[in-house]
Design a protein around this motif. Structure first.
Motif, PDB file in Angstrom:
ATOM      1  N   PHE A   1      -0.898   3.917   1.069  1.00 16.25           N
ATOM      2  CA  PHE A   1      -1.248   3.989   2.489  1.00 16.25           C
ATOM      3  C   PHE A   1      -1.528   2.568   2.962  1.00 16.25           C
ATOM      4  O   PHE A   1      -2.643   2.055   2.810  1.00 16.25           O
ATOM      5  CB  PHE A   1      -2.452   4.905   2.694  1.00 16.25           C
ATOM      6  CG  PHE A   1      -2.214   6.313   2.221  1.00 16.25           C
ATOM      7  CD1 PHE A   1      -1.506   7.213   2.995  1.00 16.25           C
ATOM      8  CD2 PHE A   1      -2.669   6.721   0.973  1.00 16.25           C
ATOM      9  CE1 PHE A   1      -1.269   8.509   2.552  1.00 16.25           C
ATOM     10  CE2 PHE A   1      -2.446   8.008   0.525  1.00 16.25           C
ATOM     11  CZ  PHE A   1      -1.734   8.904   1.316  1.00 16.25           C
ATOM     12  N   ASP A   2      -0.506   1.943   3.530  1.00 19.15           N
ATOM     13  CA  ASP A   2      -0.578   0.517   3.859  1.00 19.15           C
ATOM     14  C   ASP A   2      -1.743   0.161   4.774  1.00 19.15           C
ATOM     15  O   ASP A   2      -2.305  -0.931   4.680  1.00 19.15           O
ATOM     16  CB  ASP A   2       0.737   0.075   4.515  1.00 19.15           C
ATOM     17  CG  ASP A   2       1.914   0.228   3.572  1.00 19.15           C
ATOM     18  OD1 ASP A   2       1.683   0.362   2.366  1.00 19.15           O
ATOM     19  OD2 ASP A   2       3.067   0.224   4.049  1.00 19.15           O
TER      20      ASP A   2
ATOM     21  N   ALA B   1      -0.570 -10.154  -1.732  1.00 23.98           N
ATOM     22  CA  ALA B   1      -1.661  -9.787  -2.643  1.00 23.98           C
ATOM     23  C   ALA B   1      -2.720  -9.097  -1.796  1.00 23.98           C
ATOM     24  O   ALA B   1      -3.209  -9.661  -0.816  1.00 23.98           O
ATOM     25  CB  ALA B   1      -2.227 -11.023  -3.319  1.00 23.98           C
ATOM     26  N   THR B   2      -3.111  -7.880  -2.169  1.00 23.48           N
ATOM     27  CA  THR B   2      -3.952  -7.065  -1.299  1.00 23.48           C
ATOM     28  C   THR B   2      -5.134  -6.432  -2.030  1.00 23.48           C
ATOM     29  O   THR B   2      -5.123  -6.295  -3.250  1.00 23.48           O
ATOM     30  CB  THR B   2      -3.124  -5.936  -0.664  1.00 23.48           C
ATOM     31  OG1 THR B   2      -2.667  -5.048  -1.708  1.00 23.48           O
ATOM     32  CG2 THR B   2      -1.897  -6.487   0.058  1.00 23.48           C
ATOM     33  N   VAL B   3      -6.131  -6.052  -1.240  1.00 20.07           N
ATOM     34  CA  VAL B   3      -7.240  -5.223  -1.707  1.00 20.07           C
ATOM     35  C   VAL B   3      -7.489  -4.165  -0.642  1.00 20.07           C
ATOM     36  O   VAL B   3      -6.984  -4.264   0.484  1.00 20.07           O
ATOM     37  CB  VAL B   3      -8.533  -6.044  -1.941  1.00 20.07           C
ATOM     38  CG1 VAL B   3      -8.351  -7.034  -3.072  1.00 20.07           C
ATOM     39  CG2 VAL B   3      -8.971  -6.752  -0.659  1.00 20.07           C
ATOM     40  N   LYS B   4      -8.273  -3.158  -0.970  1.00 24.18           N
ATOM     41  CA  LYS B   4      -8.610  -2.147   0.020  1.00 24.18           C
ATOM     42  C   LYS B   4      -9.520  -2.754   1.090  1.00 24.18           C
ATOM     43  O   LYS B   4     -10.176  -3.778   0.862  1.00 24.18           O
ATOM     44  CB  LYS B   4      -9.270  -0.947  -0.649  1.00 24.18           C
ATOM     45  CG  LYS B   4      -8.291  -0.121  -1.472  1.00 24.18           C
ATOM     46  CD  LYS B   4      -8.897   1.195  -1.914  1.00 24.18           C
ATOM     47  CE  LYS B   4      -7.854   2.072  -2.590  1.00 24.18           C
ATOM     48  NZ  LYS B   4      -8.413   3.392  -2.986  1.00 24.18           N
TER      49      LYS B   4
ATOM     50  N   LEU C   1      10.195  -7.201   1.290  1.00 22.49           N
ATOM     51  CA  LEU C   1       8.739  -7.202   1.236  1.00 22.49           C
ATOM     52  C   LEU C   1       8.212  -6.387   0.060  1.00 22.49           C
ATOM     53  O   LEU C   1       8.677  -5.278  -0.193  1.00 22.49           O
ATOM     54  CB  LEU C   1       8.166  -6.632   2.537  1.00 22.49           C
ATOM     55  CG  LEU C   1       8.672  -7.262   3.841  1.00 22.49           C
ATOM     56  CD1 LEU C   1       8.050  -6.548   5.038  1.00 22.49           C
ATOM     57  CD2 LEU C   1       8.353  -8.750   3.879  1.00 22.49           C
ATOM     58  N   THR C   2       7.232  -6.953  -0.648  1.00 19.73           N
ATOM     59  CA  THR C   2       6.532  -6.238  -1.712  1.00 19.73           C
ATOM     60  C   THR C   2       5.039  -6.545  -1.585  1.00 19.73           C
ATOM     61  O   THR C   2       4.635  -7.451  -0.853  1.00 19.73           O
ATOM     62  CB  THR C   2       7.017  -6.652  -3.112  1.00 19.73           C
ATOM     63  OG1 THR C   2       6.797  -8.075  -3.280  1.00 19.73           O
ATOM     64  CG2 THR C   2       8.492  -6.352  -3.295  1.00 19.73           C
ATOM     65  N   SER C   3       4.222  -5.789  -2.319  1.00 20.03           N
ATOM     66  CA  SER C   3       2.783  -6.031  -2.333  1.00 20.03           C
ATOM     67  C   SER C   3       2.234  -5.600  -3.679  1.00 20.03           C
ATOM     68  O   SER C   3       2.858  -4.808  -4.394  1.00 20.03           O
ATOM     69  CB  SER C   3       2.089  -5.270  -1.195  1.00 20.03           C
ATOM     70  OG  SER C   3       2.288  -3.873  -1.325  1.00 20.03           O
ATOM     71  N   HIS C   4       1.059  -6.116  -4.025  1.00 19.48           N
ATOM     72  CA  HIS C   4       0.421  -5.733  -5.278  1.00 19.48           C
ATOM     73  C   HIS C   4      -1.089  -5.793  -5.133  1.00 19.48           C
ATOM     74  O   HIS C   4      -1.626  -6.340  -4.156  1.00 19.48           O
ATOM     75  CB  HIS C   4       0.888  -6.631  -6.437  1.00 19.48           C
ATOM     76  CG  HIS C   4       0.420  -8.049  -6.312  1.00 19.48           C
ATOM     77  ND1 HIS C   4       1.138  -9.010  -5.629  1.00 19.48           N
ATOM     78  CD2 HIS C   4      -0.698  -8.687  -6.776  1.00 19.48           C
ATOM     79  CE1 HIS C   4       0.504 -10.167  -5.681  1.00 19.48           C
ATOM     80  NE2 HIS C   4      -0.613  -9.995  -6.368  1.00 19.48           N
ATOM     81  N   ASP C   5      -1.783  -5.224  -6.100  1.00 13.67           N
ATOM     82  CA  ASP C   5      -3.242  -5.180  -6.134  1.00 13.67           C
ATOM     83  C   ASP C   5      -3.774  -6.530  -6.603  1.00 13.67           C
ATOM     84  O   ASP C   5      -3.571  -6.926  -7.748  1.00 13.67           O
ATOM     85  CB  ASP C   5      -3.674  -4.062  -7.087  1.00 13.67           C
ATOM     86  CG  ASP C   5      -5.182  -3.856  -7.133  1.00 13.67           C
ATOM     87  OD1 ASP C   5      -5.917  -4.648  -6.517  1.00 13.67           O
ATOM     88  OD2 ASP C   5      -5.609  -2.899  -7.790  1.00 13.67           O
ATOM     89  N   ALA C   6      -4.463  -7.253  -5.725  1.00 16.94           N
ATOM     90  CA  ALA C   6      -4.954  -8.586  -6.058  1.00 16.94           C
ATOM     91  C   ALA C   6      -6.051  -8.561  -7.115  1.00 16.94           C
ATOM     92  O   ALA C   6      -6.336  -9.583  -7.744  1.00 16.94           O
ATOM     93  CB  ALA C   6      -5.470  -9.288  -4.801  1.00 16.94           C
TER      94      ALA C   6
ATOM     95  N   GLN D   1       3.328  -6.429   7.293  1.00 14.14           N
ATOM     96  CA  GLN D   1       4.708  -6.053   7.014  1.00 14.14           C
ATOM     97  C   GLN D   1       5.526  -5.971   8.293  1.00 14.14           C
ATOM     98  O   GLN D   1       6.671  -6.435   8.348  1.00 14.14           O
ATOM     99  CB  GLN D   1       4.740  -4.720   6.273  1.00 14.14           C
ATOM    100  CG  GLN D   1       4.179  -4.802   4.860  1.00 14.14           C
ATOM    101  CD  GLN D   1       4.056  -3.441   4.203  1.00 14.14           C
ATOM    102  OE1 GLN D   1       3.934  -2.420   4.871  1.00 14.14           O
ATOM    103  NE2 GLN D   1       4.088  -3.413   2.885  1.00 14.14           N
ATOM    104  N   ASP D   2       4.942  -5.400   9.343  1.00 13.75           N
ATOM    105  CA  ASP D   2       5.647  -5.290  10.632  1.00 13.75           C
ATOM    106  C   ASP D   2       5.964  -6.670  11.197  1.00 13.75           C
ATOM    107  O   ASP D   2       7.071  -6.907  11.710  1.00 13.75           O
ATOM    108  CB  ASP D   2       4.810  -4.496  11.638  1.00 13.75           C
ATOM    109  CG  ASP D   2       4.669  -3.027  11.261  1.00 13.75           C
ATOM    110  OD1 ASP D   2       5.454  -2.565  10.413  1.00 13.75           O
ATOM    111  OD2 ASP D   2       3.773  -2.365  11.808  1.00 13.75           O
ATOM    112  N   GLN D   3       5.001  -7.588  11.125  1.00  9.52           N
ATOM    113  CA  GLN D   3       5.208  -8.934  11.664  1.00  9.52           C
ATOM    114  C   GLN D   3       6.247  -9.707  10.852  1.00  9.52           C
ATOM    115  O   GLN D   3       7.054 -10.456  11.413  1.00  9.52           O
ATOM    116  CB  GLN D   3       3.875  -9.694  11.683  1.00  9.52           C
ATOM    117  CG  GLN D   3       2.876  -9.165  12.689  1.00  9.52           C
ATOM    118  CD  GLN D   3       3.389  -9.243  14.112  1.00  9.52           C
ATOM    119  OE1 GLN D   3       3.715 -10.323  14.598  1.00  9.52           O
ATOM    120  NE2 GLN D   3       3.493  -8.100  14.776  1.00  9.52           N
ATOM    121  N   ALA D   4       6.231  -9.521   9.544  1.00  5.29           N
ATOM    122  CA  ALA D   4       7.219 -10.194   8.690  1.00  5.29           C
ATOM    123  C   ALA D   4       8.628  -9.705   9.019  1.00  5.29           C
ATOM    124  O   ALA D   4       9.577 -10.500   9.096  1.00  5.29           O
ATOM    125  CB  ALA D   4       6.900  -9.969   7.223  1.00  5.29           C
TER     126      ALA D   4
END
Length: 212
Positions: free
Chosen positions: A96-97, A121-124, A82-87, A71-74
C-alpha cells in the motif's frame, strides 16, 4: 479469294500508315511519369531509423514525500522504471504505497536519461528513517552471518532456499511467526561465523516492538 486478299492488303497498308505517322505501340508495361521541363524531380523520402536517441529529464528530489506521490511525480517527469524497498532492511513489501514515505532515492535528484531505474528507500509513515539505508537482504557467503536484530524474513532471504529453517517464539508463548518481516531475531544456531554446510538453521525471535 480475291476479296479476302484485298481486305488483308488494305489492313496492312493502314497499319503501316499509322506507324509512319508516329503512332505509339501498345505495351503492357506501366507508363513512366511525365515531368514538366524545369520542374525538379521529387526527392525520395528516406525511411526513418528505428534507433532513437534516449531522452534526458530532470528527476526531482522525493525525500520526505509519500511513496505514491513520489512515484506519480517520477512518472510525470518521464521515468517509468520505478522500484522501492524497506530502508530498515526488514524485507517488507510496499503493498500500500500511500502508507510509506521516501527516505532516500537512487539515483539522486538531477538530470538522468529516462530509461534510468529509480529506487526509493522507504519506511512506514509512523516510522523514523534510519541514518543509513539498510538496503535489500544480501545473500550469505560461506559462513553464517550475524542476524541478531534482523527480521526473520531478511535472514531467510539471505540464506540459500534449500536450507531447513525453524523459527521459535523467544518469549516462550509459542506464538506462530506468521508475518516474518515483523519478527526480529534474538538468537541463532549456527552461531555467526560458522561455516554454512547445509545444517538446519534455528532462530528464536520476538516482534520488533518487544525486547529479546
Amino acid at each position: 479469294m480475291g476479296t479476302r486478299t484485298t481486305v488483308a492488303a488494305l489492313t496492312g497498308t493502314a497499319l503501316l500508315a499509322l506507324t509512319g505517322c508516329g503512332a505509339t505501340a501498345v505495351s503492357d508495361k506501366p507508363a513512366a511519369p511525365r515531368t514538366t521541363p524545369g520542374t525538379p524531380t521529387p526527392a525520395t523520402t528516406a525511411t526513418p531509423s528505428k534507433a532513437t536517441a534516449t531522452e534526458t529529464a530532470s528527476l526531482p528530489s522525493m525525500t520526505g514525500k509519500g511513496l505514491q506521490y513520489a512515484q506519480d511525480q517520477a512518472q510525470a517527469a518521464g521515468f517509468y522504471g520505478l522500484t522501492s524497498h524497506d530502508a530498515l532492511g526488514r524485507g517488507r513489501m510496499q503493498a500500500f504505497d500511500r502508507n510509506w514515505k521516501v527516505c532516500s532515492q537512487t539515483p539522486a535528484a538531477g538530470k538522468h536519461t529516462t530509461d534510468t531505474k529509480i529506487d526509493f528507500a522507504t519506511v512506514k509513515l509512523e516510522e523514523e528513517c534510519p541514518s543509513k539505508d539498510a538496503g535489500t537482504p544480501q545473500a550469505a557467503g560461506a559462513t553464517m552471518p550475524d542476524f541478531k536484530g534482523k527480521s526473520v524474513k531478511a535472514a531467510r532471504e539471505a540464506l540459500d532456499s534449500g536450507y531447513s529453517i525453524t523459527v521459535n517464539d523467544a518469549t516462550g508463548q509459542n506464538r506462530i511467526v506468521f508475518m516474518e518481516s515483523n519478527w526480529q531475531i534474538c538468537t541463532q544456531n549456527p552461531t555467526p561465523g560458522t561455516k554454512l554446510d547445509g545444517r538446519p538453521v534455528r532462530f528464536d525471535a520476538v516482534k520488533f516492538n518487544e525486547p529479546c
